[in-house]
Write a protein that holds these residues in place. Sequence first.
Motif, PDB file in Angstrom:
ATOM      1  N   THR A 165       0.860  -1.174   0.000  1.00  0.00           N
ATOM      2  CA  THR A 165       0.000   0.000   0.000  1.00  0.00           C
ATOM      3  C   THR A 165       0.897   1.224   0.000  1.00  0.00           C
ATOM      4  O   THR A 165       1.942   1.233   0.654  1.00  0.00           O
ATOM      5  CB  THR A 165      -0.888   0.019   1.255  1.00  0.00           C
ATOM      6  N   MET A 166       0.499   2.226  -0.748  1.00  0.00           N
ATOM      7  CA  MET A 166       1.206   3.503  -0.758  1.00  0.00           C
ATOM      8  C   MET A 166       0.299   4.550  -0.140  1.00  0.00           C
ATOM      9  O   MET A 166      -0.916   4.546  -0.392  1.00  0.00           O
ATOM     10  CB  MET A 166       1.576   3.904  -2.180  1.00  0.00           C
ATOM     11  N   ALA A 167       0.878   5.435   0.636  1.00  0.00           N
ATOM     12  CA  ALA A 167       0.064   6.420   1.345  1.00  0.00           C
ATOM     13  C   ALA A 167       0.730   7.783   1.350  1.00  0.00           C
ATOM     14  O   ALA A 167       1.941   7.908   1.151  1.00  0.00           O
ATOM     15  CB  ALA A 167      -0.172   5.956   2.783  1.00  0.00           C
ATOM     16  N   TRP A 168      -0.096   8.773   1.599  1.00  0.00           N
ATOM     17  CA  TRP A 168       0.377  10.144   1.816  1.00  0.00           C
ATOM     18  C   TRP A 168      -0.050  10.576   3.218  1.00  0.00           C
ATOM     19  O   TRP A 168      -1.205  10.363   3.617  1.00  0.00           O
ATOM     20  CB  TRP A 168      -0.212  11.098   0.788  1.00  0.00           C
ATOM     21  N   PHE A 169       0.901  11.154   3.928  1.00  0.00           N
ATOM     22  CA  PHE A 169       0.648  11.779   5.212  1.00  0.00           C
ATOM     23  C   PHE A 169       1.089  13.244   5.087  1.00  0.00           C
ATOM     24  O   PHE A 169       1.799  13.614   4.158  1.00  0.00           O
ATOM     25  CB  PHE A 169       1.458  11.104   6.326  1.00  0.00           C
ATOM     26  N   ARG A 170       0.695  14.049   6.057  1.00  0.00           N
ATOM     27  CA  ARG A 170       1.159  15.426   6.070  1.00  0.00           C
ATOM     28  C   ARG A 170       1.353  15.894   7.505  1.00  0.00           C
ATOM     29  O   ARG A 170       0.725  15.376   8.419  1.00  0.00           O
ATOM     30  CB  ARG A 170       0.183  16.350   5.338  1.00  0.00           C
ATOM     31  N   GLN A 171       2.240  16.870   7.631  1.00  0.00           N
ATOM     32  CA  GLN A 171       2.509  17.428   8.954  1.00  0.00           C
ATOM     33  C   GLN A 171       2.598  18.943   8.833  1.00  0.00           C
ATOM     34  O   GLN A 171       3.501  19.469   8.164  1.00  0.00           O
ATOM     35  CB  GLN A 171       3.793  16.869   9.549  1.00  0.00           C
ATOM     36  N   ALA A 172       1.660  19.609   9.495  1.00  0.00           N
ATOM     37  CA  ALA A 172       1.650  21.065   9.532  1.00  0.00           C
ATOM     38  C   ALA A 172       2.500  21.541  10.697  1.00  0.00           C
ATOM     39  O   ALA A 172       2.705  20.795  11.662  1.00  0.00           O
ATOM     40  CB  ALA A 172       0.218  21.568   9.668  1.00  0.00           C
ATOM     41  N   PRO A 173       2.980  22.772  10.651  1.00  0.00           N
ATOM     42  CA  PRO A 173       3.804  23.288  11.739  1.00  0.00           C
ATOM     43  C   PRO A 173       3.087  23.195  13.080  1.00  0.00           C
ATOM     44  O   PRO A 173       1.935  23.613  13.200  1.00  0.00           O
ATOM     45  CB  PRO A 173       4.043  24.747  11.330  1.00  0.00           C
ATOM     46  N   GLY A 174       3.780  22.628  14.065  1.00  0.00           N
ATOM     47  CA  GLY A 174       3.217  22.537  15.397  1.00  0.00           C
ATOM     48  C   GLY A 174       2.157  21.469  15.578  1.00  0.00           C
ATOM     49  O   GLY A 174       1.555  21.365  16.642  1.00  0.00           O
ATOM     50  N   LYS A 175       1.935  20.654  14.540  1.00  0.00           N
ATOM     51  CA  LYS A 175       0.910  19.616  14.626  1.00  0.00           C
ATOM     52  C   LYS A 175       1.513  18.240  14.391  1.00  0.00           C
ATOM     53  O   LYS A 175       2.620  18.107  13.859  1.00  0.00           O
ATOM     54  CB  LYS A 175      -0.200  19.886  13.617  1.00  0.00           C
ATOM     55  N   GLU A 176       0.765  17.224  14.766  1.00  0.00           N
ATOM     56  CA  GLU A 176       1.217  15.861  14.532  1.00  0.00           C
ATOM     57  C   GLU A 176       1.005  15.475  13.066  1.00  0.00           C
ATOM     58  O   GLU A 176       0.152  16.022  12.374  1.00  0.00           O
ATOM     59  CB  GLU A 176       0.448  14.897  15.436  1.00  0.00           C
ATOM     60  N   ARG A 177       1.802  14.517  12.628  1.00  0.00           N
ATOM     61  CA  ARG A 177       1.637  14.006  11.281  1.00  0.00           C
ATOM     62  C   ARG A 177       0.293  13.296  11.175  1.00  0.00           C
ATOM     63  O   ARG A 177      -0.089  12.540  12.083  1.00  0.00           O
ATOM     64  CB  ARG A 177       2.778  13.044  10.944  1.00  0.00           C
ATOM     65  N   GLU A 178      -0.422  13.534  10.086  1.00  0.00           N
ATOM     66  CA  GLU A 178      -1.739  12.945   9.919  1.00  0.00           C
ATOM     67  C   GLU A 178      -1.887  12.265   8.565  1.00  0.00           C
ATOM     68  O   GLU A 178      -1.258  12.652   7.576  1.00  0.00           O
ATOM     69  CB  GLU A 178      -2.831  14.018  10.067  1.00  0.00           C
ATOM     70  N   PHE A 179      -2.740  11.276   8.553  1.00  0.00           N
ATOM     71  CA  PHE A 179      -3.032  10.521   7.345  1.00  0.00           C
ATOM     72  C   PHE A 179      -3.812  11.385   6.365  1.00  0.00           C
ATOM     73  O   PHE A 179      -4.718  12.136   6.760  1.00  0.00           O
ATOM     74  CB  PHE A 179      -3.838   9.276   7.708  1.00  0.00           C
ATOM     75  N   VAL A 180      -3.478  11.247   5.073  1.00  0.00           N
ATOM     76  CA  VAL A 180      -4.188  11.965   4.016  1.00  0.00           C
ATOM     77  C   VAL A 180      -4.922  10.988   3.097  1.00  0.00           C
ATOM     78  O   VAL A 180      -6.133  11.112   2.890  1.00  0.00           O
ATOM     79  CB  VAL A 180      -3.212  12.823   3.185  1.00  0.00           C
ATOM     80  N   SER A 181      -4.190  10.031   2.547  1.00  0.00           N
ATOM     81  CA  SER A 181      -4.796   9.132   1.571  1.00  0.00           C
ATOM     82  C   SER A 181      -3.909   7.912   1.390  1.00  0.00           C
ATOM     83  O   SER A 181      -2.710   7.955   1.692  1.00  0.00           O
ATOM     84  CB  SER A 181      -4.961   9.849   0.228  1.00  0.00           C
ATOM     85  N   ALA A 182      -4.509   6.826   0.893  1.00  0.00           N
ATOM     86  CA  ALA A 182      -3.743   5.609   0.622  1.00  0.00           C
ATOM     87  C   ALA A 182      -4.359   4.865  -0.557  1.00  0.00           C
ATOM     88  O   ALA A 182      -5.542   5.020  -0.857  1.00  0.00           O
ATOM     89  CB  ALA A 182      -3.705   4.706   1.852  1.00  0.00           C
ATOM     90  N   ILE A 183      -3.525   4.048  -1.202  1.00  0.00           N
ATOM     91  CA  ILE A 183      -3.964   3.251  -2.335  1.00  0.00           C
ATOM     92  C   ILE A 183      -3.268   1.898  -2.295  1.00  0.00           C
ATOM     93  O   ILE A 183      -2.070   1.823  -2.002  1.00  0.00           O
ATOM     94  CB  ILE A 183      -3.666   3.987  -3.671  1.00  0.00           C
ATOM     95  N   SER A 184      -4.023   0.849  -2.547  1.00  0.00           N
ATOM     96  CA  SER A 184      -3.409  -0.476  -2.639  1.00  0.00           C
ATOM     97  C   SER A 184      -2.783  -0.610  -4.021  1.00  0.00           C
ATOM     98  O   SER A 184      -3.424  -0.317  -5.026  1.00  0.00           O
ATOM     99  CB  SER A 184      -4.439  -1.569  -2.396  1.00  0.00           C
TER     100      SER A 184
END
Length: 122
Positions: free
Chosen positions: A33-52
Amino acid sequence: QVQLVESGGGLVQAGGSLRLSCAASGRSFSSSTMAWFRQAPGKEREFVSAISWSAGNTYYADSVKGRFTISRDKAKITVYLQMDGLKAEDTAVYYCATGGYISTLQSTYDAWGQGTQVTVSS
């Protein structure tokens, strides 16, 4: 050794679009599975999207559903994140990751890219 290299980040106005790419190498991804996460300044990394990788099943965070589209090109071994209707709150460093199954948990993924900055001006 698995390598994930992101590209495509940049500065865009609110309402605009960007397409992120993640070029993968180093092993077979046919059962991954491939995924995208993101992390904004001062925030925790969060899930964005994934694809098998094999079936192309997709999953999105509620915050991006309807605006972002994840896809993959098997021949190029590359995953894309098309981001439309960008908002200031989408500003973050975006990371590509690979793992064994679709999950929103970071611990599921065993290899990560270095990240690419996306900045949305309001």
